[in-house]
Design an enzyme around this catalytic site. Structure first.
Site, PDB file in Angstrom:
ATOM      1  N   CYS A 113       0.834  -1.206   0.000  1.00 32.66           N
ATOM      2  CA  CYS A 113       0.000   0.000   0.000  1.00 32.66           C
ATOM      3  C   CYS A 113       0.872   1.262   0.000  1.00 32.66           C
ATOM      4  CB  CYS A 113      -0.992  -0.034   1.156  1.00 32.66           C
ATOM      5  SG  CYS A 113      -2.386   1.055   0.863  1.00 32.66           S
ATOM      6  N   HIS A 164      -3.577  -4.770   0.423  1.00 31.31           N
ATOM      7  CA  HIS A 164      -2.936  -5.339   1.621  1.00 31.31           C
ATOM      8  C   HIS A 164      -3.096  -6.858   1.612  1.00 31.31           C
ATOM      9  CE1 HIS A 164      -2.316  -1.584   3.944  1.00 31.31           C
ATOM     10  NE2 HIS A 164      -3.384  -1.156   3.288  1.00 31.31           N
ATOM     11  N   GLU A 186      -1.623  -8.968   3.260  1.00 32.85           N
ATOM     12  CA  GLU A 186      -1.433  -9.563   4.602  1.00 32.85           C
ATOM     13  C   GLU A 186      -2.755  -9.925   5.276  1.00 32.85           C
ATOM     14  OE1 GLU A 186      -0.750  -6.439   3.695  1.00 32.85           O
ATOM     15  OE2 GLU A 186      -1.080  -4.976   5.298  1.00 32.85           O
TER      16      GLU A 186
END
Ligand code: GLN
Length: 540
Positions: free
Chosen positions: A378, A504, A506
């Site tokens: 990001c 993102h 993650e």
């Protein structure tokens, strides 16, 4: 088995102090019930007045976790998603702000016409309804109450729990109290704080069915006996939850202590199976270590929790331990820089605002020029674009208009739909969006697919006016939005591993289902560290 549509509710409260790992304990119990073949979901109650976590500084509550529907929520929901391997929605994070907002909206709409609107019954009814709606269709719904018993703001929620206890059948309701068992200097485990917090629960009409004692070491027999006697719970309802080196081992410790068996017995549920995947994944042997530098501005692990977790999942995938070393980008002194130079890979995570940006740009430049595997997430993706624009494309003082409104080259600029946005809460480009991935690129290799759905949280993007100039100099935007106008993934073909994602990844990473960009990064880091070892041997 529980009836279709009406789950059994397990409420989890905390005693003595916050930060005990109540969320991990609750998520671990959920994992064990899931291993037993049950459908399990969870709700996190946050008694603060914020409607959601999106406007909170990560120093206060850790990272803002983003769900697929774009909800910006407490990081505990990330734990539930990872431990239970489920996708949750905004409804699964109940806050005082959300509850009061809907009660007040209904009052204004005239729904309670003629009535005085009160905490009991109107607010508590709203809380119960929200919790029940979330549980729908599951066997068990775990409801974690944030904060500590005795906090003023938690009171309406505890009252709602009390009411639900009366409304549910005995074996459809359970209360688990997670509390601290401190140890004195001479090594004695003390139960008094636990006794007091259970007393506070009883004062409001609640009695725990299970007491989980969090302590440095396992609870001693004498400690368990005392808690059982003074807190009025059977001895086998006193669960020992000692500190463990790896939080993924908490389910294993609780299982070995028989907590899942006890809970299922109390709830009248038969075990349906015995899934060992979690145990198998988290206990596999790891050979060696890779060092990953994480360059951000909050020196606080919880502020980047999902990034740490995703690196760990990728490590489990490669059978290697990932050691994350912190780099303070605001300071970025010699020592910080040395930590990047000697690492096997670099991650620049998400972020907002100016602080630390020049340090991040310096870190990215080092990784690019020295073939260090790099992943930008990001804001980290945006930093990679800015660094490339400045130092390769030759656009002097290129920047993001978020940081420098007057930059001559706003290579990162506000998303067009953000121009008229005034409120800051819940208004970014949020949640699941599809990215189309080009053939023949590293991104395509990583994802093994022509498209990927990942979670977003941003207001700025690559300025379309600069895309051609940047690509002409070698950077490849290998993933774009379905409209083709938004740059979602970048890479450098001449570099061993240089990848950035506007999203993102993650947030979708799970143990056993690691995120592709993280798998790629750790794989490249592993090669890097093996090369280093070979070089050292050659020199020797
Ligand atoms: N501040 C940047 C933006 O809003 C990046 C956001 C982030 O890293 N989550 O676009």
């Amino acid at each position: 088995m529980p009836k279709e549509g009406s789950p059994k509710f397990v409420f989890v409260t905390g005693g003595v102090m916050s930060g005990l790992g109540k969320g991990i304990t609750a998520a671990s119990l959920g994992r064990l019930l899931k291993n037993a073949g049950l459908d399990v979901t969870a709700v996190k109650i946050d008694p603060y007045l914020n409607v959601d976590a999106g406007t909170m500084n990560p120093y206060e509550h850790g990272e803002v976790y983003v769900l697929k529907d774009g909800a910006e929520v407490d990081l505990d929901l990330g734990n539930y998603e990872r431990y239970l391997n489920i996708d949750m929605t905004s409804e699964h994070n109940v806050t005082t702000g959300k509850v009061y907002r809907s009660v007040i909206d209904r009052e204004r709409a005239g729904d309670y016409l003629g009535k005085t609107v009160q905490i009991i019954p109107h607010v508590t009814r709203e809380i119960k309804q929200r919790v029940r709606d979330c549980g729908e269709g599951n066997d068990v719904c775990i409801v974690e109450l944030g904060g500590t018993v005795g906090d003023i703001e938690g009171m309406p929620f505890l009252e709602a729990v009390r009411q639900m206890g009366n409304e549910q059948e005995d074996d459809d309701f359970m209360l688990i109290h997670v509390t601290l068992v401190p140890v004195t200097n001479n090594g004695e485990q003390k139960t008094k704080p636990t006794q007091h917090s259970v007393k506070s629960l009883r004062e409001i009409g609640l009695h725990p069915d299970v007491v989980v004692g969090r302590s440095d070491d396992p609870l001693e027999d004498e400690t368990r006996e005392k808690i059982s006697l003074f807190c009025d719970v059977p001895e086998d309802a006193v669960v020992s939850a000692p500190d463990v080196e790896d939080v993924y081992h908490v389910p294993l410790v609780l299982e070995d202590g028989g907590m899942d068996a006890y809970v299922m017995d109390e709830l009248g549920i038969e075990r349906q199976g015995r899934d060992t995947e979690w145990r198998d994944v988290v206990t596999q042997e790891q050979e060696g270590t890779v060092e990953v530098a994480l360059a951000g501005k909050y020196d606080f692990e919880d502020a980047y929790l999902s990034v740490y977790e995703a690196l760990k999942h990728a490590g489990l995938h490669h059978n290697v331990e990932v050691n994350v070393r912190w780099v303070e980008t605001d300071r970025m002194d010699e020592e910080d820089f040395e930590r990047i130079e000697s690492a096997d890979a670099l991650v620049v995570p998400g972020g907002f605002g100016e602080r630390g940006t020049e340090g991040k740009l310096r870190a990215v430049r080092y990784a690019r020029e020295n073939d260090v595997p790099f992943l930008g997430l990001c804001f980290g993706f945006q930093m990679a674009v800015i660094e490339y624009a400045r130092n390769v494309v030759g656009l002097e003082d290129a920047h993001s208009s978020e940081i420098d409104e007057g930059t001559p080259h706003p290579v990162i600029d506000l998303l067009p739909e953000q121009y008229d946005v005034e409120n800051l809460g819940g208004t970014m480009r949020l949640g699941d969006k599809e990215t189309v991935i080009d053939e023949g690129t590293l991104a395509r290799e990583l994802y093994g697919s022509e498209s990927a759905v990942e979670r977003h949280r941003h207001r700025f993007e690559v300025n379309p006016d600069y895309i051609d100039r940047i690509e002409d100099e070698g950077m490849v935007f290998s993933g774009t939005s379905t409209s083709g106008t938004r740059m979602e993934i970048l890479e450098l073909p001449d570099h061993p591993f240089f990848v950035g994602t506007q999203f993102h990844p993650e947030f979708r990473s799970r143990p056993g289902e690691p995120s592709p960009p993280f798998v790629g990064l750790v794989g490249a880091a592993l090669e890097e560290s093996e090369e280093d070892t070979v070089n050292v041997e050659e020199v020797a």
